[in-house]
Structures are given as structure tokens and as C-alpha cells.
Design an enzyme around this catalytic site. Structure first.
Site, PDB file in Angstrom:
ATOM      1  N   TRP A 127       0.856  -1.192   0.000  1.00  0.00           N
ATOM      2  CA  TRP A 127       0.000   0.000   0.000  1.00  0.00           C
ATOM      3  C   TRP A 127       0.891   1.241   0.000  1.00  0.00           C
ATOM      4  O   TRP A 127       1.773   1.378   0.859  1.00  0.00           O
ATOM      5  CB  TRP A 127      -0.879  -0.043   1.253  1.00  0.00           C
ATOM      6  CG  TRP A 127      -1.855   1.065   1.404  1.00  0.00           C
ATOM      7  CD1 TRP A 127      -2.690   1.581   0.466  1.00  0.00           C
ATOM      8  CD2 TRP A 127      -2.129   1.794   2.613  1.00  0.00           C
ATOM      9  NE1 TRP A 127      -3.461   2.572   1.008  1.00  0.00           N
ATOM     10  CE2 TRP A 127      -3.136   2.724   2.320  1.00  0.00           C
ATOM     11  CE3 TRP A 127      -1.615   1.729   3.913  1.00  0.00           C
ATOM     12  CZ2 TRP A 127      -3.640   3.602   3.273  1.00  0.00           C
ATOM     13  CZ3 TRP A 127      -2.120   2.587   4.857  1.00  0.00           C
ATOM     14  CH2 TRP A 127      -3.120   3.515   4.543  1.00  0.00           C
ATOM     15  N   ASP A 208      -0.790  -5.502   9.031  1.00  0.00           N
ATOM     16  CA  ASP A 208      -1.824  -4.540   8.667  1.00  0.00           C
ATOM     17  C   ASP A 208      -3.019  -5.344   8.168  1.00  0.00           C
ATOM     18  O   ASP A 208      -2.973  -5.949   7.100  1.00  0.00           O
ATOM     19  CB  ASP A 208      -1.302  -3.602   7.574  1.00  0.00           C
ATOM     20  CG  ASP A 208      -2.305  -2.514   7.205  1.00  0.00           C
ATOM     21  OD1 ASP A 208      -3.421  -2.516   7.756  1.00  0.00           O
ATOM     22  OD2 ASP A 208      -1.971  -1.668   6.346  1.00  0.00           O
ATOM     23  N   ALA A 210      -6.650  -4.765   7.106  1.00  0.00           N
ATOM     24  CA  ALA A 210      -7.607  -3.713   6.772  1.00  0.00           C
ATOM     25  C   ALA A 210      -8.873  -4.250   6.122  1.00  0.00           C
ATOM     26  O   ALA A 210      -9.834  -3.503   5.943  1.00  0.00           O
ATOM     27  CB  ALA A 210      -6.949  -2.695   5.829  1.00  0.00           C
ATOM     28  N   LYS A 243     -13.488  -0.589   6.135  1.00  0.00           N
ATOM     29  CA  LYS A 243     -14.052  -1.397   5.062  1.00  0.00           C
ATOM     30  C   LYS A 243     -15.144  -2.325   5.558  1.00  0.00           C
ATOM     31  O   LYS A 243     -16.269  -2.304   5.058  1.00  0.00           O
ATOM     32  CB  LYS A 243     -12.947  -2.208   4.367  1.00  0.00           C
ATOM     33  CG  LYS A 243     -11.980  -1.363   3.563  1.00  0.00           C
ATOM     34  CD  LYS A 243     -10.896  -0.760   4.435  1.00  0.00           C
ATOM     35  CE  LYS A 243      -9.903   0.061   3.636  1.00  0.00           C
ATOM     36  NZ  LYS A 243      -8.942   0.752   4.511  1.00  0.00           N
TER      37      LYS A 243
END
Length: 396
Positions: A127, A208, A210, A243
Site C-alpha cells: 500500500w 496490517d 484492513a 471497510k
């Protein structure tokens, strides 16, 4: 003094969104910005979120600050959602943050506070905000091989070869599920090998996560994070609620720091609280309270999980439809990886020139490295994209 400031480079994804908006063509497709959209092109407010907000509005008696670490009920609910009891709670310090981005930033800050010359290893690609934050902080970022452009799958042996260079005290950044930007994930066996290597090297994983719930389901998407966190002495986890709860603008995230021993947790927590105090004092609360309300109410949680499953299976159906359509048009299986990838993103593995042709000739917008947001499609636009890809290939 301000005259000494220099112009900053434009954000490529936000610039792409602006170009899409300015495009007058009616039949245009936005596959750029990484936000979930339904078949109508709308990012909906989930049913459970609306109900939780209504309850909070009716019952909340104060807007006073929460603690520096945020609402404990939110932290407990998210720790359970992500880790599912696989790590002793008294080893986990937790910090509410402004979104998953804030969790990543505070995680990097905590690592640097513990080791000022810390190095952070990251997948190539990763990312873009990971790299942007590390660069701004002046933290050394080291890439490790991850994605094979030819197969559009994980180059695991290349990854392991690169990670041989990891040293004790380094941080290795991993994606918990639904790798951004590629959509290509490690298998459980590969996770085991990475975990063993990091333990041997004395490096600390930072995960991470997400997109929990967007890939193979809430439990399956947490499996890699749980496997790593339960086997290493120390671990950082940055979790986002943007999300899977659809609360992007509420900026709701959590940083978890797992210490080797419960006796270290208080000091770790104090340092995390200190970081919040120095950065923005108290974290935002509304989104966190919504999440805690949903996760702690069986009826709301069941409805949230059901709607999240609809989102997940809808994206999988789009992946399968696109892969099948491309197979039909090309008479090859070279795009079969699209159905195997998970989450919102896949990288087509085509050149920037072809990406530009898709934009100019077909009004299809995706990031220059060919990352596309699957959630930007619907059943009607999948055939349009497939035909455009084939035509752009022929034109090249």
C-alpha cells in the site's frame, strides 16, 4: 516563513479520481479509489451501523473525552474479532486511532520509540501510504520480493530469499489478508514458514489487517494474523474498521501491541498512550462506539455479519465473472488469477501504456501499476471491461 514551503507531489490515486470525475463520457468505469461500492456505485451505510447510531443518539449522555487509548469496550471487541482468544489478553496493549492509517502510523512510531534506528521491511509492492509514512518519518524502509508479475501470484521463494537479510530488531510488515494492491495472499503453510523465519531472526512482525471479512470470511481472513501473533514473542497489529463496517469517514482503527510477557504490557500501553497524547490527544470515538455496539449485541452482530457476507460473496462473483469472460474472449487461462485473488484489489499485470489506453480509449480508470478495484464493477460492466482489456492488448 511559509514562502519556503515546496509543492508536494499530487497523490496519484486522488488525481485519478479527479480525472475520472472530470471525464464527460457517460460510459466510464472507476476502478481506482480503494473504497467499496455496491452495484449502483454507492458506498452504503450498513444496516447494523444505522441501528447502532440510532441507539447511541438516543442513549448517549455526554460527549466528554474518552481515555487516551479510547473506549476499552471497543478495544476488547476488536481484539476478540481479530485475534479470537489466540493470544492472552494481558499481553495485549491496545490503542484507538483515526482509522487503519493512524494505527499504522502509531505502530511505526512505537517501533521507533523502542528502537530509534529501526528498519521496516515491506512487500514489493505494498500500500503506497506505508512507504509515504515511513519516508516522511525518516525510517529506513527495506523491500522484500512478494509479487510475481508473470504469474500474478506470490513469489514465495523470492520472498524468503529476501527475508534472509532481516536482522534482530527489524520490523517486517505483512498484510493480514486481501493483500493491497495485488490481491495475492500467502497460504497457511507459507505463513508458518515466514513465522518460523522471523522468530529465528529475532524480528518483529507488524500486521496490517484492513480487509477482514472481504476475502474468505471473518474467521478465515483472521487466520494468518492469529497464527503469527500466537507464535511470536512480540507483534504489532494495525486493524481498520473502514471497510468491513463501511465507516470510512468515521476514521476508526485500533493498534494492538503484543508483548512477550504480561509484565511488559503496562509499559507498552503507557508508551502508546503517550504517542496519542503527542499526536492528537484523545482518539475519535463515534465510529469506535458504533463498532463496539455492534460487536457486543448478538442481534446487531448477526445482521452485520450477514451483510458483510453479501459484500464478500458479491465481490467473489464479480471476480469469477471477469475471469470467465476474459477466458472466453482470449481462449486462454492467463487471467484465471483474478478469481483466485481475494479482497477488493487485483493487479492485471499489464503495462502503464496499456493502462493509459484503457483510460483514453475506453474511459476505464485504474492505477498506473494496473491495480483495479473489483468493487468498482457490476454484472453489466464486467463484459465491458473484459472487451476493453482484449482490445487494448491488440492495440499494443
Amino acid at each position: 516563513m511559509l514562502e519556503h514551503l515546496k509543492d508536494q507531489p499530487a497523490d496519484k490515486i486522488l488525481s485519478l479520481a479527479a480525472a475520472y470525475k472530470a471525464d464527460p463520457r457517460e460510459q466510464k468505469i472507476d476502478l481506482g479509489v480503494g473504497v467499496y461500492k455496491n452495484a449502483k456505485g454507492v458506498t452504503p451505510v450498513m444496516r447494523a451501523v444505522k441501528e447502532a447510531e440510532a441507539r447511541i443518539l438516543a442513549e448517549q449522555q455526554t460527549k466528554a473525552y474518552t481515555g487516551l487509548a479510547g473506549d476499552p469496550a471497543f478495544a476488547d471487541a476488536m481484539v476478540d474479532l481479530v485475534l479470537g482468544g489466540t493470544v492472552e489478553r494481558d499481553r495485549i496493549a491496545a490503542l484507538a486511532t483515526p482509522g487503519g492509517t493512524g494505527a499504522c502510523r502509531q505502530g511505526f512510531e512505537l517501533a521507533r520509540l523502542a528502537k530509534p534506528d529501526v528498519r521496516v521491511w515491506h512487500s514489493a509492492p505494498t500500500w503506497p501510504n506505508h512507504l509515504s509514512i515511513l519516508k516522511f518519518m525518516g525510517v529506513e524502509a527495506k523491500p522484500y520480493r512478494y509479487f510475481d508479475e508473470e504469474t500474478a501470484l506470490v513469489d514465495f521463494e523470492g520472498m524468503m530469499e529476501y527475508l534472509q537479510g532481516v536482522a534482530q530488531g527489524d520490523v517486517v510488515l505483512l498484510h493480514g489478508c486481501c493483500h493491497n494492491p495485488t490481491g495475492a495472499n500467502l497460504t497457511s503453510e507459507q505463513i508458518d514458514r515466514v513465522t518460523a523465519l522471523l522468530t529465528e531472526k529475532g524480528a518483529m512482525p507488524m500486521i496490517d489487517i484492513a480487509y477482514q471479512g472481504f476475502g474468505d470470511g471473518l474467521e478465515a481472513d483472521a487466520a494468518a494474523t492469529r497464527a503469527i501473533a500466537s507464535r511470536v514473542p512480540e507483534c504489532l497489529i494495525a486493524a481498520s474498521c473502514s471497510k468491513n463496517f463501511g465507516i470510512y469517514r468515521e476514521r476508526t482503527g485500533l493498534l494492538m501491541a503484543i508483548s512477550a510477557e504480561a509484565g511488559q504490557t503496562k509499559t507498552t500501553q503507557d508508551n502508546m498512550n503517550f504517542l496519542n497524547r503527542q499526536t492528537y490527544s484523545f482518539p475519535p470515538d463515534h465510529g469506535a462506539r458504533v463498532v463496539a455496539t455492534i460487536l457486543n449485541d448478538p442481534e446487531l452482530r448477526a445482521d452485520w455479519e450477514a451483510e458483510l457476507e453479501e459484500v464478500r460473496t458479491g465481490m467473489l462473483a464479480l471476480r469469477e465473472q471477469l475471469a470467465a469472460e476474459l477466458a472466453r474472449l482470449t481462449n486462454t487461462d492467463r487471467y484465471a488469477f483474478i478469481a483466485r485473488h481475494r479482497g477488493m484489489f487485483s493487479r492485471l499485470g499489464v503495462s502503464p501504456e496499456m493502462v493509459e489506453r484503457l483510460r483514453e480509449d475506453h474511459a476505464i480508470y485504474m492505477v498506473g501499476d494496473s491495480r483495479m478495484n473489483i468493487a468498482g464493477l457490476n454484472a453489466e460492466t464486467v463484459p465491458v471491461l473484459a472487451r476493453a482489456i482484449v482490445e487494448a492488448e491488440k492495440a499494443g
